[in-house]
Scaffold this motif. Sequence first.
Motif, PDB file in Angstrom:
ATOM      1  N   VAL A 174       0.871  -1.170   0.000  1.00 28.13           N
ATOM      2  CA  VAL A 174       0.000   0.000   0.000  1.00 28.13           C
ATOM      3  C   VAL A 174       0.910   1.222   0.000  1.00 28.13           C
ATOM      4  O   VAL A 174       2.112   1.108   0.260  1.00 28.13           O
ATOM      5  CB  VAL A 174      -0.932   0.040   1.248  1.00 28.13           C
ATOM      6  CG1 VAL A 174      -2.029  -1.011   1.150  1.00 28.13           C
ATOM      7  CG2 VAL A 174      -0.124  -0.162   2.527  1.00 28.13           C
ATOM      8  N   GLY A 175       0.356   2.376  -0.309  1.00 31.61           N
ATOM      9  CA  GLY A 175       1.220   3.544  -0.335  1.00 31.61           C
ATOM     10  C   GLY A 175       0.423   4.821  -0.431  1.00 31.61           C
ATOM     11  O   GLY A 175      -0.799   4.792  -0.597  1.00 31.61           O
ATOM     12  N   ILE A 176       1.137   5.927  -0.289  1.00 27.49           N
ATOM     13  CA  ILE A 176       0.511   7.246  -0.427  1.00 27.49           C
ATOM     14  C   ILE A 176       1.090   7.909  -1.674  1.00 27.49           C
ATOM     15  O   ILE A 176       2.308   8.069  -1.781  1.00 27.49           O
ATOM     16  CB  ILE A 176       0.766   8.125   0.812  1.00 27.49           C
ATOM     17  CG1 ILE A 176       0.301   7.389   2.082  1.00 27.49           C
ATOM     18  CG2 ILE A 176       0.085   9.473   0.670  1.00 27.49           C
ATOM     19  CD1 ILE A 176       0.488   8.185   3.368  1.00 27.49           C
ATOM     20  N   ILE A 177       0.201   8.216  -2.630  1.00 30.08           N
ATOM     21  CA  ILE A 177       0.606   8.896  -3.868  1.00 30.08           C
ATOM     22  C   ILE A 177      -0.218  10.167  -3.966  1.00 30.08           C
ATOM     23  O   ILE A 177      -1.448  10.126  -3.892  1.00 30.08           O
ATOM     24  CB  ILE A 177       0.351   7.998  -5.104  1.00 30.08           C
ATOM     25  CG1 ILE A 177       1.250   6.771  -5.048  1.00 30.08           C
ATOM     26  CG2 ILE A 177       0.612   8.753  -6.399  1.00 30.08           C
ATOM     27  CD1 ILE A 177       0.588   5.554  -4.492  1.00 30.08           C
ATOM     28  N   VAL A 232       4.927   7.486   0.478  1.00 30.19           N
ATOM     29  CA  VAL A 232       5.083   6.447   1.494  1.00 30.19           C
ATOM     30  C   VAL A 232       4.802   5.102   0.834  1.00 30.19           C
ATOM     31  O   VAL A 232       3.874   4.984   0.022  1.00 30.19           O
ATOM     32  CB  VAL A 232       4.101   6.654   2.675  1.00 30.19           C
ATOM     33  CG1 VAL A 232       4.197   5.498   3.667  1.00 30.19           C
ATOM     34  CG2 VAL A 232       4.378   7.980   3.360  1.00 30.19           C
ATOM     35  N   ASP A 233       5.634   4.124   1.171  1.00 29.57           N
ATOM     36  CA  ASP A 233       5.529   2.793   0.576  1.00 29.57           C
ATOM     37  C   ASP A 233       5.491   1.803   1.733  1.00 29.57           C
ATOM     38  O   ASP A 233       6.355   1.846   2.607  1.00 29.57           O
ATOM     39  CB  ASP A 233       6.767   2.572  -0.296  1.00 29.57           C
ATOM     40  CG  ASP A 233       6.763   1.210  -0.949  1.00 29.57           C
ATOM     41  OD1 ASP A 233       5.670   0.649  -1.144  1.00 29.57           O
ATOM     42  OD2 ASP A 233       7.860   0.715  -1.259  1.00 29.57           O
ATOM     43  N   MET A 234       4.487   0.940   1.743  1.00 27.40           N
ATOM     44  CA  MET A 234       4.353   0.042   2.879  1.00 27.40           C
ATOM     45  C   MET A 234       4.029  -1.367   2.398  1.00 27.40           C
ATOM     46  O   MET A 234       3.223  -1.535   1.487  1.00 27.40           O
ATOM     47  CB  MET A 234       3.243   0.553   3.797  1.00 27.40           C
ATOM     48  CG  MET A 234       3.116  -0.202   5.087  1.00 27.40           C
ATOM     49  SD  MET A 234       2.031   0.631   6.292  1.00 27.40           S
ATOM     50  CE  MET A 234       3.137   1.850   6.987  1.00 27.40           C
ATOM     51  N   ASN A 235       4.701  -2.345   2.972  1.00 24.69           N
ATOM     52  CA  ASN A 235       4.403  -3.737   2.674  1.00 24.69           C
ATOM     53  C   ASN A 235       3.867  -4.386   3.934  1.00 24.69           C
ATOM     54  O   ASN A 235       4.492  -4.297   4.992  1.00 24.69           O
ATOM     55  CB  ASN A 235       5.661  -4.467   2.198  1.00 24.69           C
ATOM     56  CG  ASN A 235       6.140  -3.945   0.859  1.00 24.69           C
ATOM     57  OD1 ASN A 235       5.473  -4.136  -0.152  1.00 24.69           O
ATOM     58  ND2 ASN A 235       7.274  -3.259   0.854  1.00 24.69           N
ATOM     59  N   ILE A 236       2.711  -5.042   3.784  1.00 25.17           N
ATOM     60  CA  ILE A 236       2.051  -5.640   4.933  1.00 25.17           C
ATOM     61  C   ILE A 236       1.904  -7.136   4.675  1.00 25.17           C
ATOM     62  O   ILE A 236       1.486  -7.539   3.584  1.00 25.17           O
ATOM     63  CB  ILE A 236       0.634  -5.050   5.135  1.00 25.17           C
ATOM     64  CG1 ILE A 236       0.679  -3.530   5.152  1.00 25.17           C
ATOM     65  CG2 ILE A 236      -0.027  -5.631   6.385  1.00 25.17           C
ATOM     66  CD1 ILE A 236       1.259  -2.938   6.398  1.00 25.17           C
ATOM     67  N   VAL A 237       2.268  -7.929   5.672  1.00 29.01           N
ATOM     68  CA  VAL A 237       2.090  -9.378   5.582  1.00 29.01           C
ATOM     69  C   VAL A 237       1.132  -9.793   6.690  1.00 29.01           C
ATOM     70  O   VAL A 237       1.322  -9.409   7.850  1.00 29.01           O
ATOM     71  CB  VAL A 237       3.433 -10.119   5.757  1.00 29.01           C
ATOM     72  CG1 VAL A 237       3.254 -11.613   5.502  1.00 29.01           C
ATOM     73  CG2 VAL A 237       4.511  -9.550   4.840  1.00 29.01           C
ATOM     74  N   ALA A 288       9.342  12.186   2.447  1.00 26.78           N
ATOM     75  CA  ALA A 288       8.152  12.712   3.113  1.00 26.78           C
ATOM     76  C   ALA A 288       8.016  11.957   4.419  1.00 26.78           C
ATOM     77  O   ALA A 288       8.778  11.027   4.693  1.00 26.78           O
ATOM     78  CB  ALA A 288       6.914  12.490   2.259  1.00 26.78           C
ATOM     79  N   VAL A 289       7.102  12.326   5.250  1.00 29.64           N
ATOM     80  CA  VAL A 289       6.840  11.593   6.473  1.00 29.64           C
ATOM     81  C   VAL A 289       5.329  11.379   6.535  1.00 29.64           C
ATOM     82  O   VAL A 289       4.589  11.889   5.702  1.00 29.64           O
ATOM     83  CB  VAL A 289       7.358  12.367   7.705  1.00 29.64           C
ATOM     84  CG1 VAL A 289       8.867  12.456   7.655  1.00 29.64           C
ATOM     85  CG2 VAL A 289       6.734  13.754   7.771  1.00 29.64           C
ATOM     86  N   PHE A 290       4.883  10.562   7.491  1.00 30.49           N
ATOM     87  CA  PHE A 290       3.444  10.304   7.525  1.00 30.49           C
ATOM     88  C   PHE A 290       2.944  10.257   8.969  1.00 30.49           C
ATOM     89  O   PHE A 290       3.669   9.897   9.889  1.00 30.49           O
ATOM     90  CB  PHE A 290       3.074   9.024   6.778  1.00 30.49           C
ATOM     91  CG  PHE A 290       3.798   7.788   7.230  1.00 30.49           C
ATOM     92  CD1 PHE A 290       5.123   7.558   6.876  1.00 30.49           C
ATOM     93  CD2 PHE A 290       3.157   6.815   7.988  1.00 30.49           C
ATOM     94  CE1 PHE A 290       5.796   6.412   7.269  1.00 30.49           C
ATOM     95  CE2 PHE A 290       3.821   5.662   8.391  1.00 30.49           C
ATOM     96  CZ  PHE A 290       5.150   5.465   8.026  1.00 30.49           C
TER      97      PHE A 290
END
Lengths: 242, 242, 242, 242, 242, 242
Positions: free
Chosen positions: B159-162, B180-185, B202-204
């Motif tokens: 998932v991510g923020i674009i 932001v780039d996120m990998n979820i398992v 960037a920050v979140f």
Amino acid sequence: MRPDGRAVDELRPVSFERDFTDMADGSVLVGFGRTRVLCTVSIEGDVPRWMRDTGKGWVTAEYNMLPGSSPERIRRRTSGRDQEIQRLIGRSLRAVCDMELLGERSITVDCDVLSADGGTRTASICGGWVALHDALARLVNAGELGEHPLTDHCAAVSVGIIDGQCRLDLPYAEDAGAEVDMNIVMTGSGSFVEVQGTAEGAVFGRDQLDELLDLASGGIATIVDLQQKAVATPPPPRPGRD
Amino acid sequence: MRPDGRAVDELRPVSFERDFTDMADGSVLVGFGRTRVLCTVSIEGDVPRWMRDTGKGWVTAEYNMLPGSSPERIRRRTSGRDQEIQRLIGRSLRAVCDMELLGERSITVDCDVLSADGGTRTASICGGWVALHDALARLVNAGELGEHPLTDHCAAVSVGIIDGQCRLDLPYAEDAGAEVDMNIVMTGSGSFVEVQGTAEGAVFGRDQLDELLDLASGGIATIVDLQQKAVATPPPPRPGRD
Amino acid sequence: MRPDGRAVDELRPVSFERDFTDMADGSVLVGFGRTRVLCTVSIEGDVPRWMRDTGKGWVTAEYNMLPGSSPERIRRRTSGRDQEIQRLIGRSLRAVCDMELLGERSITVDCDVLSADGGTRTASICGGWVALHDALARLVNAGELGEHPLTDHCAAVSVGIIDGQCRLDLPYAEDAGAEVDMNIVMTGSGSFVEVQGTAEGAVFGRDQLDELLDLASGGIATIVDLQQKAVATPPPPRPGRD
Amino acid sequence: MRPDGRAVDELRPVSFERDFTDMADGSVLVGFGRTRVLCTVSIEGDVPRWMRDTGKGWVTAEYNMLPGSSPERIRRRTSGRDQEIQRLIGRSLRAVCDMELLGERSITVDCDVLSADGGTRTASICGGWVALHDALARLVNAGELGEHPLTDHCAAVSVGIIDGQCRLDLPYAEDAGAEVDMNIVMTGSGSFVEVQGTAEGAVFGRDQLDELLDLASGGIATIVDLQQKAVATPPPPRPGRD
Amino acid sequence: MRPDGRAVDELRPVSFERDFTDMADGSVLVGFGRTRVLCTVSIEGDVPRWMRDTGKGWVTAEYNMLPGSSPERIRRRTSGRDQEIQRLIGRSLRAVCDMELLGERSITVDCDVLSADGGTRTASICGGWVALHDALARLVNAGELGEHPLTDHCAAVSVGIIDGQCRLDLPYAEDAGAEVDMNIVMTGSGSFVEVQGTAEGAVFGRDQLDELLDLASGGIATIVDLQQKAVATPPPPRPGRD
Amino acid sequence: MRPDGRAVDELRPVSFERDFTDMADGSVLVGFGRTRVLCTVSIEGDVPRWMRDTGKGWVTAEYNMLPGSSPERIRRRTSGRDQEIQRLIGRSLRAVCDMELLGERSITVDCDVLSADGGTRTASICGGWVALHDALARLVNAGELGEHPLTDHCAAVSVGIIDGQCRLDLPYAEDAGAEVDMNIVMTGSGSFVEVQGTAEGAVFGRDQLDELLDLASGGIATIVDLQQKAVATPPPPRPGRD
């Protein structure tokens, strides 16, 4: 009788699946029976420093077996055998490529073996030629090349002596027990590019060598026909790229 | 509007092609849109010296991109990024594998990326789970294992923020520009195995983190359904091996 | 009760010893309890070829454990784990550095672990930030930079679940037995830079994730205060260099 | 007319200097014109783990060019070409060695090129055979082997097509410009062990292949005669060792 | 006049900080002026295979410069110079260690240079000896060794010729411009262990050699006194370990 | 009595065979008894980037033992010992070479040990000097250099203490059991270039050091005489090159 019921001069089923993936400039999944190799072609618009200003291009190959391509897992590393094979593939494809027509471009033909059941190096040459033909045809179609640089077909096949009998296109089960193992690379017009014959725990006479060369010539003529059919239509456009 | 017309919470077409090759103990070609990864599973009936006599097994993964998997050719070498990814895949699959039920066996899950369009590591986990399930089911069917060692599903998604918007399952075009780039398992029962979120330039905030976790949970539930369908039938027998 | 008597939301004693060595442009010996990391910053007045003429700089990190930093001697080699950690440190520090203010300079932050008792990667980020602040302040003081390129603090801490209990800042004894291990990187203004949570032989739910994020936020706020105190005075002149 | 005045079917002067050094179990300095290769044989009384308790031995070769063996200095590293050559040398010598007579011993034949003027791999095979014969004869003389394990001679020579003309035993000046380059390995009784023919920027027909094979057979017969003379006397005792 | 105002036969300030870190079996931060080296000692209760059942132990050293130890950052790799130095340190310490008293133990002395201002290899020997003495004293105190295996002190210093003048203990500024650079290792009883003298762009006569040896002997006597003071008290107990 | 009957101050038979091979710019097979080293010199008309436009050249050496040079086969790899030795050879030869007279040329002196019986590094220096002299004389003769850049002879020898007795030029049998082993490099005019003395399981006093230096000086004077004889005539023309 051969393990898979073929005649001694019969090829395994041969298939060329074009654009199996669509990221590379050319991509062919070639099959010889259970042997399957993914051949992808990448073109760079530049040559190594020592070739600049010669007006000529260059073609190299890389060969690699995926770890799961064999019942016994293969470690990820480039062995001496791999290097020997990729040098063979590169020389073979260069023999039918006009480097001046190609111009100052570097081409890499990557041959990644997905499933290994004998004859992976010769399958790589056969499939690599089709992938290379497609990649260059795209350049011709895009007007970047005036003429297609491939001057002839290039195909290869293995032959060998098993239990004293000469046979065409050896699967792993035959290859592992062969007294003599030979890889032949020829052009579409029937000339030799490479002849590599090796005795394993045996030697072979001149008459056996002649019989093996005859078998290979016949098999390669059939493969060249299949290559012609594969590239009879222009390479399909790739989504978002062509 | 996303480049490929999807809703922000919509997955790309997901496919699991079982036994794409038939040499390995398990083999799945997993697809997330144009991303395709060949996952093969190899089982050895032994463990490293330091694990002997513990009665437990081990699962590791290797991750590799084929040179032609990307428009710009990728050199054959194991980068730091590759190592980080294969450690993630291995940890994820181990989280749902009962090592005592597995017994003293070493399993390697090889994830070879044939075509890379974003999300290759999460696709590897999803496809690797199916291939691992098949390989272990074959051991159960053959009577070598009394019980299937996988305790739950394991699936992953990015998932991510674009442009300030949270989105599910990023293709390369979105991933390359994500803030932001996120990998979820996660497991089939909805627990987390891994959460890896990274800001790039960037920050979140906490609320954005929550929104991303919600998106991922929904996507993973859908993938788990598809995995269930994929393994609903027993793994097909392989020619000459099963 | 924790092994060292701390409350679950209590940090170990944190210290920043500036200019512990005086050869590098910045040098900080950071301590979190018995964990001690020497962070040194080297600045080169050039960038890699591919960044030239962009007007921007770059920050990378290297992470290494000295052989004697652990009761069991560590072999000198860069493991996959080390590479994963140094990529994390580099990304974290870049998140708070304005690359245009930095200009075409290459900065390397070396984090050498002298003594390892858990939390070495998060200590490296905390200490690396102070060393980087000092090195850049020297450039500002020398008139080579008009403005200090760091836009915010950057600090990190580990949290985890041990025996079902969420705890802050894990020493090795807790880390080795944790069910969940999480490293959080945040800015001085309370935004996230990185969230990396990993379950080891267990999984975790959304509520546990929330509790861990709360613990980390509190700990990082305390560390940021200590960083502020550390850099409240300008970096001392180095003998023979400033 | 060839550059050195030879007839097309004439070998360069061939010499075998036995025990050129006296540390190894066998040592021969072989010369083909200005090409000179030092072949040394080392015997270990053990085999790799996977061969133990088979009662059989093994023979491998290593090939290396000294940096000063060529007008342009050669870097010290094992290239893909070197590996390909050493695999060829090993296979060739194994073809005439009875591994059961050899027993559980590991033999390494090291071929170090002191001076390279074409045909170094074929010279290595010819000289390696003599050095191997001496080393094994010493074991027979010492009563450690009941029977000499070499079952036949093994010799090799290069042939090629230059300006359309087939020639025997190419020096570098001819080899560099050859259209076809072929290395042939045969036994003393006239059977083939290896046939390796490569076209460089050209292809070749079946009749040319036949002519090259004839040339090679003649040359190899002459070399076998010289090998016989070389080993007609037992290997001389080495000071302090025999 | 020397750059730092010392007399030609005067050492820089020398310090030994014991148990600078507390994970290793012995740990000393040694200082010679701005040169600072962290020496840690790790003891394993086993020896390499080839030494088993000899009843003897072994001591080796590793030497490494931290990247930030020098104004110009040093890349992380083991250079030929590093290997040469660590072989010297190992040989020197072995010269004063009774391997039979040590028993079948493997000791590694790691010398990591935190700050490099000349004389890092000689400082490593001096500090390594103290760390080794402490580590072995702990074994004696714990009753694992009956007698301390170190038979004498071992210390080292550099001497050199700068502008024709012989000087003791060269910092980097003198070392870089020295015509002759010599490292001397001696025992507490005044015998030589190593003499390594190198002319750089100059040569030296027998009388100069004699003068350098005198200078070194004097300096080493002083260092041995300081070592004695350092180990006069038993090594302090380490928290949680002793 | 020494094993080979020599007096304690007597050299083994020393020989210099010039142009043993004829591909390199200079080539000498040097012998000290059974120790034989092939020294070849390669000259490139360029220097590394960092030396360009300085008007000066550079000389380096590489040292390698052939696998068959020792009764126990030596693996092909560059050990730490090899690197230490090649650094010594390079420094020694640079000490007598005027880099300004040499001009912007890079010289590599390759020392490949064909047969190792002790003293290979000192033999390499002695033979390397003759090969370097020949290579540079060819440049002078060809008018490419106005003046020969070697300013003096450079020769080396080993000395050692065996059973308490100081001896000159140790063969392997003596070297392996020596209490002290020393390598001395001197110029033709009797100055020192390198003094490297190492005690193995023993230490040595100042008087013993003096005796060893005397022995070495005598031996080196004899070797310098032999070098003078070797280069008394100009280097012979090489077929097809001079």
